[in-house]
Design a protein around this motif. Sequence first.
Motif, PDB file in Angstrom:
ATOM      1  N   PRO A   1       0.834  -1.198   0.000  1.00  0.00           N
ATOM      2  CA  PRO A   1       0.000   0.000   0.000  1.00  0.00           C
ATOM      3  C   PRO A   1       0.873   1.254   0.000  1.00  0.00           C
ATOM      4  O   PRO A   1       1.787   1.377   0.810  1.00  0.00           O
ATOM      5  N   LYS A   2       0.622   2.125  -0.952  1.00  0.00           N
ATOM      6  CA  LYS A   2       1.460   3.327  -1.088  1.00  0.00           C
ATOM      7  C   LYS A   2       1.005   4.380  -0.095  1.00  0.00           C
ATOM      8  O   LYS A   2      -0.178   4.663   0.014  1.00  0.00           O
ATOM      9  N   LYS A   3       1.987   4.946   0.620  1.00  0.00           N
ATOM     10  CA  LYS A   3       1.652   6.030   1.546  1.00  0.00           C
ATOM     11  C   LYS A   3       1.607   7.333   0.763  1.00  0.00           C
ATOM     12  O   LYS A   3       2.365   7.520  -0.175  1.00  0.00           O
ATOM     13  N   ASP A   4       0.718   8.189   1.174  1.00  0.00           N
ATOM     14  CA  ASP A   4       0.601   9.502   0.569  1.00  0.00           C
ATOM     15  C   ASP A   4       1.956  10.225   0.695  1.00  0.00           C
ATOM     16  O   ASP A   4       2.510  10.321   1.784  1.00  0.00           O
ATOM     17  N   PRO A   5       2.540  10.715  -0.442  1.00  0.00           N
ATOM     18  CA  PRO A   5       3.872  11.354  -0.375  1.00  0.00           C
ATOM     19  C   PRO A   5       3.932  12.514   0.626  1.00  0.00           C
ATOM     20  O   PRO A   5       4.954  12.704   1.283  1.00  0.00           O
ATOM     21  N   ALA A   6       2.842  13.258   0.759  1.00  0.00           N
ATOM     22  CA  ALA A   6       2.831  14.378   1.709  1.00  0.00           C
ATOM     23  C   ALA A   6       2.957  13.860   3.140  1.00  0.00           C
ATOM     24  O   ALA A   6       3.654  14.460   3.967  1.00  0.00           O
ATOM     25  N   ALA A   7       2.313  12.717   3.429  1.00  0.00           N
ATOM     26  CA  ALA A   7       2.382  12.136   4.771  1.00  0.00           C
ATOM     27  C   ALA A   7       3.789  11.616   5.052  1.00  0.00           C
ATOM     28  O   ALA A   7       4.308  11.764   6.154  1.00  0.00           O
ATOM     29  N   VAL A   8       4.416  11.024   4.012  1.00  0.00           N
ATOM     30  CA  VAL A   8       5.787  10.534   4.168  1.00  0.00           C
ATOM     31  C   VAL A   8       6.714  11.705   4.468  1.00  0.00           C
ATOM     32  O   VAL A   8       7.537  11.662   5.368  1.00  0.00           O
ATOM     33  N   GLU A   9       6.540  12.800   3.724  1.00  0.00           N
ATOM     34  CA  GLU A   9       7.381  13.969   3.934  1.00  0.00           C
ATOM     35  C   GLU A   9       7.193  14.529   5.348  1.00  0.00           C
ATOM     36  O   GLU A   9       8.163  14.895   6.011  1.00  0.00           O
ATOM     37  N   ALA A  10       5.938  14.549   5.816  1.00  0.00           N
ATOM     38  CA  ALA A  10       5.657  15.050   7.163  1.00  0.00           C
ATOM     39  C   ALA A  10       6.349  14.172   8.208  1.00  0.00           C
ATOM     40  O   ALA A  10       6.903  14.676   9.187  1.00  0.00           O
ATOM     41  N   ASP A  11       6.349  12.848   7.966  1.00  0.00           N
ATOM     42  CA  ASP A  11       7.019  11.915   8.883  1.00  0.00           C
ATOM     43  C   ASP A  11       8.516  12.189   8.949  1.00  0.00           C
ATOM     44  O   ASP A  11       9.106  12.216  10.023  1.00  0.00           O
ATOM     45  N   VAL A  12       9.107  12.386   7.765  1.00  0.00           N
ATOM     46  CA  VAL A  12      10.546  12.634   7.707  1.00  0.00           C
ATOM     47  C   VAL A  12      10.888  13.936   8.430  1.00  0.00           C
ATOM     48  O   VAL A  12      11.816  13.988   9.237  1.00  0.00           O
ATOM     49  N   ARG A  13      10.089  14.960   8.157  1.00  0.00           N
ATOM     50  CA  ARG A  13      10.328  16.256   8.804  1.00  0.00           C
ATOM     51  C   ARG A  13      10.249  16.140  10.325  1.00  0.00           C
ATOM     52  O   ARG A  13      11.074  16.684  11.051  1.00  0.00           O
ATOM     53  N   GLU A  14       9.226  15.403  10.774  1.00  0.00           N
ATOM     54  CA  GLU A  14       9.048  15.242  12.215  1.00  0.00           C
ATOM     55  C   GLU A  14      10.260  14.554  12.843  1.00  0.00           C
ATOM     56  O   GLU A  14      10.711  14.924  13.920  1.00  0.00           O
ATOM     57  N   LYS A  15      10.795  13.541  12.139  1.00  0.00           N
ATOM     58  CA  LYS A  15      11.982  12.837  12.651  1.00  0.00           C
ATOM     59  C   LYS A  15      13.158  13.793  12.775  1.00  0.00           C
ATOM     60  O   LYS A  15      13.908  13.738  13.744  1.00  0.00           O
ATOM     61  N   ILE A  16      13.311  14.672  11.777  1.00  0.00           N
ATOM     62  CA  ILE A  16      14.407  15.651  11.815  1.00  0.00           C
ATOM     63  C   ILE A  16      14.230  16.581  13.026  1.00  0.00           C
ATOM     64  O   ILE A  16      15.158  16.834  13.773  1.00  0.00           O
ATOM     65  N   HIS A  17      12.993  17.054  13.224  1.00  0.00           N
ATOM     66  CA  HIS A  17      12.744  17.973  14.335  1.00  0.00           C
ATOM     67  C   HIS A  17      12.972  17.292  15.686  1.00  0.00           C
ATOM     68  O   HIS A  17      13.524  17.893  16.603  1.00  0.00           O
ATOM     69  N   LEU A  18      12.580  16.032  15.785  1.00  0.00           N
ATOM     70  CA  LEU A  18      12.819  15.276  17.027  1.00  0.00           C
ATOM     71  C   LEU A  18      14.312  15.136  17.281  1.00  0.00           C
ATOM     72  O   LEU A  18      14.776  15.252  18.414  1.00  0.00           O
ATOM     73  N   GLU A  19      15.070  14.890  16.199  1.00  0.00           N
ATOM     74  CA  GLU A  19      16.514  14.738  16.319  1.00  0.00           C
ATOM     75  C   GLU A  19      17.146  16.047  16.811  1.00  0.00           C
ATOM     76  O   GLU A  19      18.047  16.033  17.655  1.00  0.00           O
ATOM     77  N   ILE A  20      16.644  17.165  16.311  1.00  0.00           N
ATOM     78  CA  ILE A  20      17.157  18.469  16.759  1.00  0.00           C
ATOM     79  C   ILE A  20      16.873  18.655  18.252  1.00  0.00           C
ATOM     80  O   ILE A  20      17.745  19.057  19.015  1.00  0.00           O
ATOM     81  N   LEU A  21      15.640  18.320  18.663  1.00  0.00           N
ATOM     82  CA  LEU A  21      15.287  18.471  20.084  1.00  0.00           C
ATOM     83  C   LEU A  21      16.130  17.532  20.960  1.00  0.00           C
ATOM     84  O   LEU A  21      16.478  17.870  22.086  1.00  0.00           O
ATOM     85  N   LYS A  22      16.471  16.367  20.419  1.00  0.00           N
ATOM     86  CA  LYS A  22      17.302  15.423  21.150  1.00  0.00           C
ATOM     87  C   LYS A  22      18.704  16.011  21.344  1.00  0.00           C
ATOM     88  O   LYS A  22      19.312  15.887  22.393  1.00  0.00           O
ATOM     89  N   ARG A  23      19.204  16.686  20.307  1.00  0.00           N
ATOM     90  CA  ARG A  23      20.559  17.252  20.382  1.00  0.00           C
ATOM     91  C   ARG A  23      20.660  18.395  21.382  1.00  0.00           C
ATOM     92  O   ARG A  23      21.735  18.669  21.905  1.00  0.00           O
TER      93      ARG A  23
END
Length: 228
Positions: free
Chosen positions: A6-28
């Motif tokens: 099942p293909k995930k909506d590209p916008a949702a995938v992008e939002a997931d990736v962005r969220e991971k980046i932001h979490l990583e920044i908060l972790k740092r």
Amino acid sequence: MSAAAPKKDPAAVEADVREKIHLEILKRTGAYHANDHVLLPSGQHTTEYIEKTLVTTEPSFTEGLGAVIAKHFAQWPVDVVLSTGPGALILSHCVARAHPSRPIVVYGAKGLSGGKRKVSLPVEFHRLLRPGTKVLLVEDLVSTGTTLNLLIELVEQLGAHIVGVGCLWRRTSVDLNGRPVFSLVSRDFPTYSPDECPLCRKGVPLNEEFVRRRTHRKSSSVQEPKAS
Ligand SMILES: [Zn+2]
């Protein structure tokens, strides 16, 4: 024959990736702790914890995160960025600095009155929030939305207009009466009562540091000597 994944909506995938980046920044910054077993002030246990005070200690990170919020709201004119309190003021500054409308920055104050939460606006700021003024609210962490809803009420009483709410983190269940909310991270911590906690069951040691810090450790201070 293989069934197509099942293909995930590209916008949702992008939002997931962005969220991971932001979490990583908060972790740092040292503010965000994951994969832990933490005792919360409520007595519940959780796997994740965020130390609010540390969220904006790295200027370049704060500027980067503020710019993401500003970019989201760049398509709407903003006259005033209103910080929910002094705690979100650094982030508010960074949002305002990066917004094309070059808005000014003001802040509210949170307090308690008879055990109930209240918000107020310093009197010097009243003339800056006039009927028709376009206001972008900025908060660091939104857990219940109570403070934001009170502030929205206050802004609207003055006749100003809420453009939206930008924040670093919000719990997914938060409802702001249908106002547009943009958060860099939108996530709930799973919390468990001690007798149902899967980490306790696995024998993972409980981290009581954050609760202990709140109750036993005083902030450092010095005082002016008394006149003799
Ligand atoms: Zn536990």
